[in-house]
Design a protein around this motif. Structure first.
Motif, PDB file in Angstrom:
ATOM      1  N   TRP A 152       0.832  -1.203   0.000  1.00  0.00           N
ATOM      2  CA  TRP A 152       0.000   0.000   0.000  1.00  0.00           C
ATOM      3  C   TRP A 152       0.871   1.260   0.000  1.00  0.00           C
ATOM      4  CZ3 TRP A 152      -0.460   3.536   4.215  1.00  0.00           C
ATOM      5  CH2 TRP A 152      -1.404   4.542   4.006  1.00  0.00           C
ATOM      6  N   MET A 153       2.019   1.173   0.650  1.00  0.00           N
ATOM      7  CA  MET A 153       2.884   2.353   0.774  1.00  0.00           C
ATOM      8  C   MET A 153       3.683   2.648  -0.491  1.00  0.00           C
ATOM      9  SD  MET A 153       4.566   2.162   4.586  1.00  0.00           S
ATOM     10  CE  MET A 153       5.557   3.634   4.232  1.00  0.00           C
ATOM     11  N   ILE A 154       4.154   1.627  -1.176  1.00  0.00           N
ATOM     12  CA  ILE A 154       5.121   1.848  -2.251  1.00  0.00           C
ATOM     13  C   ILE A 154       4.444   1.878  -3.615  1.00  0.00           C
ATOM     14  CG2 ILE A 154       5.695  -0.604  -2.601  1.00  0.00           C
ATOM     15  CD1 ILE A 154       8.661   0.350  -2.798  1.00  0.00           C
ATOM     16  N   PRO A 155       4.716   2.898  -4.451  1.00  0.00           N
ATOM     17  CA  PRO A 155       4.138   2.946  -5.797  1.00  0.00           C
ATOM     18  C   PRO A 155       4.600   1.756  -6.633  1.00  0.00           C
ATOM     19  CG  PRO A 155       5.093   5.063  -5.173  1.00  0.00           C
ATOM     20  CD  PRO A 155       5.533   4.079  -4.149  1.00  0.00           C
ATOM     21  N   LYS A 156       3.758   1.308  -7.543  1.00  0.00           N
ATOM     22  CA  LYS A 156       4.076   0.121  -8.337  1.00  0.00           C
ATOM     23  C   LYS A 156       5.330   0.319  -9.188  1.00  0.00           C
ATOM     24  CE  LYS A 156      -0.559  -1.852  -8.545  1.00  0.00           C
ATOM     25  NZ  LYS A 156      -1.659  -2.324  -9.417  1.00  0.00           N
ATOM     26  N   THR A 157       5.637   1.561  -9.532  1.00  0.00           N
ATOM     27  CA  THR A 157       6.833   1.832 -10.345  1.00  0.00           C
ATOM     28  C   THR A 157       8.096   1.361  -9.628  1.00  0.00           C
ATOM     29  OG1 THR A 157       5.711   3.827 -11.141  1.00  0.00           O
ATOM     30  CG2 THR A 157       8.057   3.596 -11.649  1.00  0.00           C
ATOM     31  N   PHE A 158       8.133   1.531  -8.298  1.00  0.00           N
ATOM     32  CA  PHE A 158       9.323   1.176  -7.534  1.00  0.00           C
ATOM     33  C   PHE A 158       9.301  -0.275  -7.053  1.00  0.00           C
ATOM     34  CE2 PHE A 158       8.927   5.796  -6.863  1.00  0.00           C
ATOM     35  CZ  PHE A 158      10.179   6.201  -7.307  1.00  0.00           C
ATOM     36  N   LEU A 159       8.202  -0.954  -7.294  1.00  0.00           N
ATOM     37  CA  LEU A 159       8.034  -2.315  -6.792  1.00  0.00           C
ATOM     38  C   LEU A 159       8.685  -3.307  -7.752  1.00  0.00           C
ATOM     39  CD1 LEU A 159       6.614  -3.950  -4.489  1.00  0.00           C
ATOM     40  CD2 LEU A 159       4.650  -4.140  -6.021  1.00  0.00           C
ATOM     41  N   ASN A 160       9.701  -4.032  -7.254  1.00  0.00           N
ATOM     42  CA  ASN A 160      10.340  -5.036  -8.106  1.00  0.00           C
ATOM     43  C   ASN A 160       9.341  -6.081  -8.561  1.00  0.00           C
ATOM     44  OD1 ASN A 160      12.910  -3.997  -8.241  1.00  0.00           O
ATOM     45  ND2 ASN A 160      13.705  -5.203  -6.525  1.00  0.00           N
ATOM     46  N   TYR A 161       8.667  -6.649  -7.595  1.00  0.00           N
ATOM     47  CA  TYR A 161       7.610  -7.620  -7.881  1.00  0.00           C
ATOM     48  C   TYR A 161       6.810  -7.843  -6.602  1.00  0.00           C
ATOM     49  CZ  TYR A 161      11.473 -10.472  -6.132  1.00  0.00           C
ATOM     50  OH  TYR A 161      12.534 -10.937  -5.403  1.00  0.00           O
ATOM     51  N   SER A 162       5.569  -8.248  -6.797  1.00  0.00           N
ATOM     52  CA  SER A 162       4.705  -8.526  -5.658  1.00  0.00           C
ATOM     53  C   SER A 162       4.997  -9.937  -5.152  1.00  0.00           C
ATOM     54  CB  SER A 162       3.236  -8.402  -6.074  1.00  0.00           C
ATOM     55  OG  SER A 162       2.391  -8.622  -4.974  1.00  0.00           O
ATOM     56  N   MET A 163       5.221 -10.058  -3.842  1.00  0.00           N
ATOM     57  CA  MET A 163       5.607 -11.349  -3.270  1.00  0.00           C
ATOM     58  C   MET A 163       4.444 -11.980  -2.508  1.00  0.00           C
ATOM     59  SD  MET A 163       9.454 -10.445  -1.841  1.00  0.00           S
ATOM     60  CE  MET A 163       9.870 -12.175  -1.568  1.00  0.00           C
ATOM     61  N   THR A 164       4.294 -13.289  -2.683  1.00  0.00           N
ATOM     62  CA  THR A 164       3.336 -14.042  -1.877  1.00  0.00           C
ATOM     63  C   THR A 164       3.965 -14.341  -0.521  1.00  0.00           C
ATOM     64  OG1 THR A 164       4.129 -16.179  -2.665  1.00  0.00           O
ATOM     65  CG2 THR A 164       2.399 -15.092  -3.967  1.00  0.00           C
ATOM     66  N   ILE A 165       3.150 -14.818   0.412  1.00  0.00           N
ATOM     67  CA  ILE A 165       3.672 -15.164   1.736  1.00  0.00           C
ATOM     68  C   ILE A 165       4.686 -16.299   1.613  1.00  0.00           C
ATOM     69  CG2 ILE A 165       3.084 -15.963   4.051  1.00  0.00           C
ATOM     70  CD1 ILE A 165       2.193 -13.100   3.346  1.00  0.00           C
ATOM     71  N   ASP A 166       4.416 -17.276   0.748  1.00  0.00           N
ATOM     72  CA  ASP A 166       5.361 -18.379   0.557  1.00  0.00           C
ATOM     73  C   ASP A 166       6.710 -17.883   0.049  1.00  0.00           C
ATOM     74  OD1 ASP A 166       3.642 -20.318   1.425  1.00  0.00           O
ATOM     75  OD2 ASP A 166       2.923 -20.869  -0.562  1.00  0.00           O
ATOM     76  N   SER A 167       6.686 -16.967  -0.903  1.00  0.00           N
ATOM     77  CA  SER A 167       7.938 -16.464  -1.462  1.00  0.00           C
ATOM     78  C   SER A 167       8.693 -15.608  -0.443  1.00  0.00           C
ATOM     79  CB  SER A 167       7.687 -15.663  -2.743  1.00  0.00           C
ATOM     80  OG  SER A 167       6.864 -14.531  -2.493  1.00  0.00           O
ATOM     81  N   ILE A 168       7.952 -14.887   0.409  1.00  0.00           N
ATOM     82  CA  ILE A 168       8.600 -14.111   1.475  1.00  0.00           C
ATOM     83  C   ILE A 168       9.329 -15.042   2.441  1.00  0.00           C
ATOM     84  CG2 ILE A 168       8.176 -12.668   3.506  1.00  0.00           C
ATOM     85  CD1 ILE A 168       5.892 -11.366   1.928  1.00  0.00           C
ATOM     86  N   ILE A 169       8.657 -16.132   2.833  1.00  0.00           N
ATOM     87  CA  ILE A 169       9.258 -17.092   3.761  1.00  0.00           C
ATOM     88  C   ILE A 169      10.481 -17.755   3.131  1.00  0.00           C
ATOM     89  CG2 ILE A 169       8.884 -19.286   4.962  1.00  0.00           C
ATOM     90  CD1 ILE A 169       5.925 -18.379   5.305  1.00  0.00           C
ATOM     91  N   ASN A 170      10.338 -18.176   1.867  1.00  0.00           N
ATOM     92  CA  ASN A 170      11.437 -18.893   1.204  1.00  0.00           C
ATOM     93  C   ASN A 170      12.638 -18.001   0.911  1.00  0.00           C
ATOM     94  OD1 ASN A 170      10.145 -21.412   1.126  1.00  0.00           O
ATOM     95  ND2 ASN A 170       9.014 -20.865  -0.725  1.00  0.00           N
ATOM     96  N   SER A 171      12.425 -16.683   0.908  1.00  0.00           N
ATOM     97  CA  SER A 171      13.523 -15.767   0.602  1.00  0.00           C
ATOM     98  C   SER A 171      14.428 -15.500   1.793  1.00  0.00           C
ATOM     99  CB  SER A 171      12.965 -14.426   0.091  1.00  0.00           C
ATOM    100  OG  SER A 171      12.293 -13.733   1.142  1.00  0.00           O
ATOM    101  N   ASN A 172      13.997 -15.952   2.985  1.00  0.00           N
ATOM    102  CA  ASN A 172      14.756 -15.655   4.202  1.00  0.00           C
ATOM    103  C   ASN A 172      15.112 -16.951   4.934  1.00  0.00           C
ATOM    104  OD1 ASN A 172      14.891 -14.983   7.285  1.00  0.00           O
ATOM    105  ND2 ASN A 172      15.211 -13.037   6.240  1.00  0.00           N
ATOM    106  N   PRO A 173      16.396 -17.223   5.166  1.00  0.00           N
ATOM    107  CA  PRO A 173      16.814 -18.479   5.811  1.00  0.00           C
ATOM    108  C   PRO A 173      16.194 -18.694   7.187  1.00  0.00           C
ATOM    109  CG  PRO A 173      18.711 -17.363   4.844  1.00  0.00           C
ATOM    110  CD  PRO A 173      17.554 -16.402   4.765  1.00  0.00           C
ATOM    111  N   LEU A 174      16.105 -17.635   7.998  1.00  0.00           N
ATOM    112  CA  LEU A 174      15.556 -17.784   9.344  1.00  0.00           C
ATOM    113  C   LEU A 174      14.075 -18.116   9.294  1.00  0.00           C
ATOM    114  CD1 LEU A 174      15.940 -17.663  12.381  1.00  0.00           C
ATOM    115  CD2 LEU A 174      15.587 -15.189  12.291  1.00  0.00           C
TER     116      LEU A 174
END
Length: 277
Positions: A152-174
């Motif tokens: 909601w905060m970041i304009p779509k122009t600056f957004l690399n890509y929209s992440m799902t919850i699964d992709s957020i979890i998989n992107s972080n080792p912890l």
């Protein structure tokens, strides 16, 4: 069983205030990470755009966009998770020692209750495991909220890509450790966690049973079972044996069950036969 459940409820209530504090700290710190890091990126981006006379698209092409991994990798986001883990590890010791060293040596009254001492032991283990699962559940519930605020905060122009919850979890080792993506991953991660907790319980009971000698005995026991558990991993590392992922999972699962079972037996023997009141 009713007495066991009462003991579990008793242990949960004793940690309630600290537990609620950890939940609130996690919620506030992670939302602050979303707000501050996203706002900071946008401020820097617009300042650069103004100074270099760029368009938003050209800025993204030259300096890169922003995604949720920038937030999940920050200290504000990961700090409360690490603090909660540290607090629960510390509580593994506190849940026993405060009963001995607290006011009026409460452990003596606790162990003389008209119920099996094993229930006292299991109630402490159950309380800690439930608190771990509770914190994981809270993290799963607030991740969608944080992601929604971010998008909601970041304009779509600056957004690399929209992440799902699964992709957020998989992107972080912890996050992958505390929220495994598969059932087998859950069994391994939390099976090892339970095994470690019971080993630490055994070390504490060795110390309570034999004092200084007990510390040495507990450390030697922990070293022995740890060596047994890591042997397949070391053998694969030195290419002595090769196991497929499914085979390795099976070996580790069987070893964790055997070690946990042995540790429970040792702890049961110590708390019934060796700890006196």
């Amino acid at each position: 069983m009713n007495r066991y459940l009462k003991l579990v409820n008793f242990e949960l209530n004793r940690f309630r205030k600290i537990y609620v504090t950890l939940i609130l700290l996690t919620l506030l710190s992670q939302i602050a990470a979303v707000l501050l890091l996203t706002k900071g990126y946008l401020n820097d981006a617009y300042e650069t755009i103004k100074l270099e006379n760029l368009t938003e698209k050209s800025y993204v092409l030259e300096y890169g966009g922003f995604d949720f991994t920038h937030i999940t990798g920050s200290l504000l986001f990961l700090g409360p998770i690490a603090l909660s883990a540290g607090a629960l590890i510390f509580y593994i010791f506190l849940i026993w020692y405060r009963d001995w060293f607290g006011k009026n040596t409460f452990a003596y009254r606790l162990l003389m209750l008209p119920t099996s001492r094993v229930f006292v032991y299991l109630s402490k283990a159950t309380a800690i495991f439930l608190m771990v699962l509770g914190l994981v559940a809270i993290q799963l519930m607030i991740l969608p909220l944080e992601n929604t605020i971010y998008e909601w905060m970041i304009p779509k122009t600056f957004l690399n890509y929209s992440m799902t919850i699964d992709s957020i979890i998989n992107s972080n080792p912890l996050l992958r450790i505390i929220i495994p993506g598969t059932f087998s991953g859950f069994l391994i991660n939390y099976g090892i966690g339970l095994m470690i907790m019971f080993i630490l319980f055994a070390i504490i009971l060795f110390e309570r049973s034999y004092r200084i000698k007990g510390i040495i005995m507990g450390i030697l026991y922990a070293a022995a079972v740890t060596a047994v558990f890591v042997t397949p991993l070391m053998a694969m590392g030195f290419e002595v044996i090769y196991l497929y992922p499914g085979e390795l999972f099976g070996v580790l699962l069987i070893l964790s069950i055997l070690i946990t079972g042995l540790t429970l037996w040792v702890s049961r023997w110590l708390i019934i036969k060796k700890i006196t009141v």
